[in-house]
Design a protein around this motif. Structure first.
Motif, mmCIF file in Angstrom:
data_model
loop_
_atom_site.group_PDB
_atom_site.id
_atom_site.type_symbol
_atom_site.label_atom_id
_atom_site.label_comp_id
_atom_site.label_asym_id
_atom_site.label_seq_id
_atom_site.Cartn_x
_atom_site.Cartn_y
_atom_site.Cartn_z
ATOM 1 N N LEU A 95 0.779 -1.193 0.002
ATOM 2 C CA LEU A 95 0.067 0.183 -0.014
ATOM 3 C C LEU A 95 0.811 1.186 -0.193
ATOM 4 O O LEU A 95 0.600 2.309 -0.834
ATOM 5 C CB LEU A 95 -0.731 -0.065 1.294
ATOM 6 C CG LEU A 95 -2.171 0.891 1.347
ATOM 7 C CD1 LEU A 95 -2.804 0.713 0.240
ATOM 8 C CD2 LEU A 95 -2.973 0.427 2.481
ATOM 9 N N MET A 96 1.876 1.118 0.823
ATOM 10 C CA MET A 96 2.878 2.406 0.974
ATOM 11 C C MET A 96 3.650 2.653 -0.286
ATOM 12 O O MET A 96 3.666 3.625 -0.876
ATOM 13 C CB MET A 96 3.497 2.218 2.267
ATOM 14 C CG MET A 96 4.374 3.613 2.572
ATOM 15 S SD MET A 96 3.456 4.836 3.031
ATOM 16 C CE MET A 96 4.377 6.062 3.723
ATOM 17 N N TYR A 98 2.765 1.590 -3.201
ATOM 18 C CA TYR A 98 1.732 2.100 -4.143
ATOM 19 C C TYR A 98 1.827 3.649 -3.948
ATOM 20 O O TYR A 98 1.985 4.307 -5.049
ATOM 21 C CB TYR A 98 0.636 1.313 -4.269
ATOM 22 C CG TYR A 98 -0.553 2.202 -5.001
ATOM 23 C CD1 TYR A 98 -0.507 1.953 -6.371
ATOM 24 C CD2 TYR A 98 -1.822 2.779 -4.255
ATOM 25 C CE1 TYR A 98 -1.677 2.296 -7.048
ATOM 26 C CE2 TYR A 98 -2.890 3.107 -5.236
ATOM 27 C CZ TYR A 98 -2.587 3.044 -6.511
ATOM 28 O OH TYR A 98 -3.780 3.761 -7.250
ATOM 29 N N THR A 99 1.522 4.024 -2.904
ATOM 30 C CA THR A 99 0.882 5.616 -2.694
ATOM 31 C C THR A 99 2.434 6.400 -2.990
ATOM 32 O O THR A 99 2.286 7.359 -3.771
ATOM 33 C CB THR A 99 1.036 5.829 -1.135
ATOM 34 O OG1 THR A 99 -0.231 4.916 -0.758
ATOM 35 C CG2 THR A 99 0.621 7.125 -0.965
ATOM 36 N N ARG A 102 3.456 6.221 -7.007
ATOM 37 C CA ARG A 102 2.236 6.842 -7.762
ATOM 38 C C ARG A 102 2.377 8.568 -7.644
ATOM 39 O O ARG A 102 1.753 9.297 -8.538
ATOM 40 C CB ARG A 102 0.864 6.455 -7.586
ATOM 41 C CG ARG A 102 0.528 5.224 -8.318
ATOM 42 C CD ARG A 102 0.488 5.347 -9.881
ATOM 43 N NE ARG A 102 0.204 3.916 -10.558
ATOM 44 C CZ ARG A 102 0.837 3.378 -11.217
ATOM 45 N NH1 ARG A 102 2.030 3.577 -11.336
ATOM 46 N NH2 ARG A 102 0.435 2.121 -11.698
ATOM 47 N N ASN A 103 3.108 8.792 -6.794
ATOM 48 C CA ASN A 103 3.391 10.206 -6.649
ATOM 49 C C ASN A 103 4.863 10.546 -6.628
ATOM 50 O O ASN A 103 5.104 11.655 -5.618
ATOM 51 C CB ASN A 103 2.731 10.708 -4.904
ATOM 52 C CG ASN A 103 1.367 10.449 -5.081
ATOM 53 O OD1 ASN A 103 0.489 11.140 -5.347
ATOM 54 N ND2 ASN A 103 0.649 9.467 -4.394
ATOM 55 N N PHE A 108 6.607 16.391 -1.432
ATOM 56 C CA PHE A 108 6.512 15.602 -0.188
ATOM 57 C C PHE A 108 6.677 14.158 -0.217
ATOM 58 O O PHE A 108 7.373 13.679 0.651
ATOM 59 C CB PHE A 108 5.045 16.074 0.362
ATOM 60 C CG PHE A 108 4.583 15.111 1.527
ATOM 61 C CD1 PHE A 108 5.087 15.513 2.770
ATOM 62 C CD2 PHE A 108 3.695 14.288 1.423
ATOM 63 C CE1 PHE A 108 4.806 14.844 3.689
ATOM 64 C CE2 PHE A 108 3.323 13.366 2.473
ATOM 65 C CZ PHE A 108 3.911 13.745 3.766
ATOM 66 N N TYR A 109 5.910 13.365 -1.320
ATOM 67 C CA TYR A 109 5.925 11.899 -1.416
ATOM 68 C C TYR A 109 7.475 11.529 -1.478
ATOM 69 O O TYR A 109 7.710 10.517 -1.316
ATOM 70 C CB TYR A 109 4.945 11.376 -2.026
ATOM 71 C CG TYR A 109 3.378 11.497 -1.462
ATOM 72 C CD1 TYR A 109 3.101 10.600 -0.547
ATOM 73 C CD2 TYR A 109 2.759 12.553 -2.067
ATOM 74 C CE1 TYR A 109 1.987 10.952 -0.274
ATOM 75 C CE2 TYR A 109 1.436 12.476 -1.613
ATOM 76 C CZ TYR A 109 1.105 11.680 -0.366
ATOM 77 O OH TYR A 109 -0.300 11.795 -0.039
ATOM 78 N N VAL A 112 9.391 11.563 1.663
ATOM 79 C CA VAL A 112 8.873 10.475 2.379
ATOM 80 C C VAL A 112 9.433 9.017 1.874
ATOM 81 O O VAL A 112 10.189 8.303 2.662
ATOM 82 C CB VAL A 112 7.302 10.182 2.571
ATOM 83 C CG1 VAL A 112 6.988 8.978 3.265
ATOM 84 C CG2 VAL A 112 6.728 11.283 3.145
ATOM 85 N N LEU A 171 -0.600 3.264 -15.772
ATOM 86 C CA LEU A 171 -1.752 4.060 -15.204
ATOM 87 C C LEU A 171 -3.115 3.872 -15.525
ATOM 88 O O LEU A 171 -4.104 4.290 -14.801
ATOM 89 C CB LEU A 171 -1.157 5.289 -15.232
ATOM 90 C CG LEU A 171 -0.822 6.208 -14.151
ATOM 91 C CD1 LEU A 171 -0.164 7.540 -14.341
ATOM 92 C CD2 LEU A 171 -1.562 6.204 -12.953
ATOM 93 N N GLU A 174 -5.944 2.231 -13.822
ATOM 94 C CA GLU A 174 -6.451 2.850 -12.538
ATOM 95 C C GLU A 174 -7.401 3.817 -13.210
ATOM 96 O O GLU A 174 -8.580 3.935 -12.950
ATOM 97 C CB GLU A 174 -5.477 3.342 -11.708
ATOM 98 C CG GLU A 174 -4.849 2.474 -10.894
ATOM 99 C CD GLU A 174 -3.328 3.176 -10.699
ATOM 100 O OE1 GLU A 174 -3.296 4.058 -9.701
ATOM 101 O OE2 GLU A 174 -2.233 2.909 -11.141
ATOM 102 N N THR A 184 -10.335 5.368 -5.110
ATOM 103 C CA THR A 184 -8.894 5.102 -4.965
ATOM 104 C C THR A 184 -8.614 3.936 -4.305
ATOM 105 O O THR A 184 -7.850 2.951 -4.496
ATOM 106 C CB THR A 184 -7.803 6.202 -4.626
ATOM 107 O OG1 THR A 184 -8.441 7.465 -5.132
ATOM 108 C CG2 THR A 184 -6.512 5.672 -4.781
ATOM 109 N N TRP A 185 -9.027 3.720 -3.079
ATOM 110 C CA TRP A 185 -8.930 2.560 -2.144
ATOM 111 C C TRP A 185 -9.324 1.391 -2.606
ATOM 112 O O TRP A 185 -8.824 0.429 -2.648
ATOM 113 C CB TRP A 185 -9.598 2.893 -0.869
ATOM 114 C CG TRP A 185 -9.744 1.945 0.194
ATOM 115 C CD1 TRP A 185 -10.608 1.201 0.745
ATOM 116 C CD2 TRP A 185 -8.623 1.768 1.202
ATOM 117 N NE1 TRP A 185 -10.411 0.336 1.420
ATOM 118 C CE2 TRP A 185 -9.047 0.773 1.822
ATOM 119 C CE3 TRP A 185 -7.350 2.142 1.073
ATOM 120 C CZ2 TRP A 185 -8.179 0.364 3.088
ATOM 121 C CZ3 TRP A 185 -6.510 1.851 2.112
ATOM 122 C CH2 TRP A 185 -6.893 0.915 2.987
#
Lengths: 280, 291
Positions: A95-96, A98-99, A102-103, A108-109, A112, A171, A174, A184-185
């Motif tokens: 999940l992380m 993916y987040t 995709r960013n 910011f991402y 991270v 992409l 999605e 999205t979830w």
């Protein structure tokens, strides 16, 4: 014609050398099995005394070793910790991954991502003393705390694997779901998560092997909880065996059997997983 | 559409916050706490005072810490070389046209899946009883007593056990590298007279350099952090000759009353690992660019 015959010859040489080389792997295992089945009275100081086959194939050593190391309890703890760590890792890290994957265009991402992935360089040695204190303060000095720590330790590596794998997933998949009005979830769990299945296998294998054989984390976190994992049981009871090597070897063999069975069944997946994890 | 964008952004943020918090709680915060303890004389319990940089100054004059760095770095370098040479040869053998290829690959990988603590215990017995008994039989005086009880040679025992397990891993990575080399490269090279060592040096090896650098990084990092093998084989002995850095931090920091001092040691160790890793990555990426 001449060429094929020389190739055949050199291959036979290679084959012989490989068989000889294999003895360096088989010998320690043979030694373990033989000593585990023998009685102390059968052991003499000569090579033949140590390495000859036991006169009786008795399971007594194993029964005793199981009792001394509380084998079934340790096995249960090891299984519980490994299975839960792998399960949680696959859910959370994918999940992380993916987040973050995709960013990539977001500052910011991106930060991270770098922040978490650079956790790979942090040696356990610097974390262990503060973590021993911290888990004790938080009431996490038990198997649950160990699982939480594993999920954090393997996060950098696994997130890197997942977000790397994600670059191969278009992409458009999605976006099609989004046009249909899916959130999205939901899109993630319905479409992306199943597509990442090959990466789940890789993550599962490398995480499971690392967790199953780890000594240091349970040693530091669970030492006071009177619970053992399989490696921790070996460590804690080593002193109790004294000079009864037969009993000790029976317990070594017992602790190796689960992973050997796992390897026999999923050898292909394990080899693929390990290579993927290292190369990607 | 912008509604969708907002929903997407919100979901991503809701995923990121708890996971990032978990990471910070069990990685970043202990790291900062460890760094803080390194400026104190904390013994692991009771009260403590700030001592500034004294731990760091003491660290560089502490003979035991110096010895552990020397031992760990020597072990890492020698084992890395030994492991990579053997793994490359083994991978070339396992990648040639032989019978039962799958069986051999599976068998040679076996040591890697076994727990290093138990492997260490098994080899402990091997070095203590089997090798001296063999030496008796063959009359080799030098191996008559266990190498693990000899301060000058105990590190070799640790090296052998580390290598036994690491060779399995590195070989499988080299094999996957060799499989990326297309057959026609060899055919073209064969026409130019490149065979044997020449072929390996000029054709095969340059093509698998990325896999070589992966193995280098894996090896150096794992061996610098060696711990299980030390516990199982020598417990740092004899005469503190095989104390790895991780072992020393664990042993003296957790139960030896040197929490603060060993925290300083851990901070220095962390910096060493980062410097080596970054240097390795820089080096291997520049190598790969040349190709």
């Amino acid at each position: 014609m001449k060429k094929t015959s020389t190739v055949g010859k050199s291959n036979r040489t290679v084959l012989v050398l490989l068989i000889l080389g294999l003895s360096t792997i088989i010998f320690p295992l043979y030694m373990t099995v033989v000593i585990a089945f023998k009685q102390p009275s059968e052991m003499t100081n000569s090579i033949s005394g140590i390495l000859s086959l036991p006169s009786v194939w008795s399971l007594d050593n194993f029964r005793e070793a199981m009792r001394v190391t509380d084998f079934w309890n340790s096995l249960k703890n090891s299984l519980l910790i490994s299975v839960l760590t792998v399960g949680i890792s696959i859910l959370i890290h994918s999940l992380m991954g993916y987040t973050l994957g995709r960013n990539k265009s977001s500052k910011f991402y991106n930060f991270v991502y770098l922040f978490i992935v650079s956790g790979m360089f942090v040696p356990f040695a610097i974390l262990m003393m503060p973590l021993a204190k911290q888990t004790a303060e938080m009431g996490l000095a038990n198997w649950f705390g160990v699982i939480l720590l594993y999920v954090v330790f393997y996060m950098p590596m696994n997130i890197m694997l997942y977000s790397g794998y994600l670059t191969n997933i278009p992409l458009a998949l999605e976006e099609a779901a989004r046009v249909d009005g899916a959130s999205t979830w939901l899109t993630y769990w319905k479409i992306i998560f199943p597509i990442m299945k090959p990466m789940h296998a890789t993550v599962a294998v490398i995480t499971a092997l690392a967790v199953w054989n780890d000594v240091m984390t349970p040693l530091i976190i669970m030492a006071g909880s009177s619970q053992n994992t399989l490696p921790l049981a070996q460590l804690n009871f080593q002193s109790q065996f004294g000079t009864n090597y037969n009993l000790a070897f029976a317990s070594y063999l017992l602790s190796l059997i689960p992973i050997l069975i796992f390897y026999l069944i999923c050898q292909k997946q394990i080899l693929n997983g390990v290579v993927n994890g290292a190369v990607k | 559409m912008s509604n969708h964008e907002n929903e997407r952004k919100r979901t991503f943020m809701l995923i990121t916050i708890p996971i990032l918090a978990l990471f910070i709680c069990f990685n970043t915060i202990p790291l900062i706490r460890g760094a803080m303890y390194s400026f104190t004389n904390f013994r692991g319990f009771g009260s403590y005072d700030w001592v500034g940089l004294r731990n760091y100054v003491d660290l560089f004059s502490d003979a035991r810490v110096g010895r552990s760095y020397w031992f760990t770095i020597k072990l890492a370098i020698v084992t890395t070389v030994v492991v990579n040479v053997i793994s490359l040869i083994l991978a070339l053998g396992l990648n040639s046209k032989i019978r039962a290829k799958g069986f051999f690959r599976g068998a040679y990988f076996l040591p890697n899946i076994l727990g290093s603590l138990v492997v260490g215990y098994i080899f402990n017995y091997f070095f203590t009883y089997i090798v001296p008994a063999l030496a008796d039989m063959t009359g080799i005086r030098a191996l008559g007593s266990s190498i693990l009880s000899n301060p000058d040679r105990a590190w070799i025992g640790v090296m052998v056990v580390c290598a036994w397990q690491a060779i399995a891993m590195n070989t499988i990575i080299y094999i996957s590298g060799l499989q990326t080399v297309p057959e026609d490269v060899y055919e073209a090279g064969g026409l130019d007279g490149a065979t044997g060592w020449k072929q390996f040096k000029h054709l095969t090896f340059p093509l698998i350099i990325p896999f070589f650098s992966i193995n280098m990084v894996l090896c150096v990092k794992n061996f610098l952090m060696v711990f299980d093998q030390i516990i199982a084989l020598t417990k740092g002995g004899p005469a503190q000759s095989t104390e790895s850095i991780s072992f020393l931090i664990y042993n003296n920091g957790m139960s030896g009353g040197q929490f603060g001092f060993q925290s300083a040691n851990a901070v220095v160790f962390f910096i060493v690992i980062v410097v080596i890793s970054v240097a390795q990555m820089k080096f291997s990426s520049s190598k790969e660019e040349q190709l």
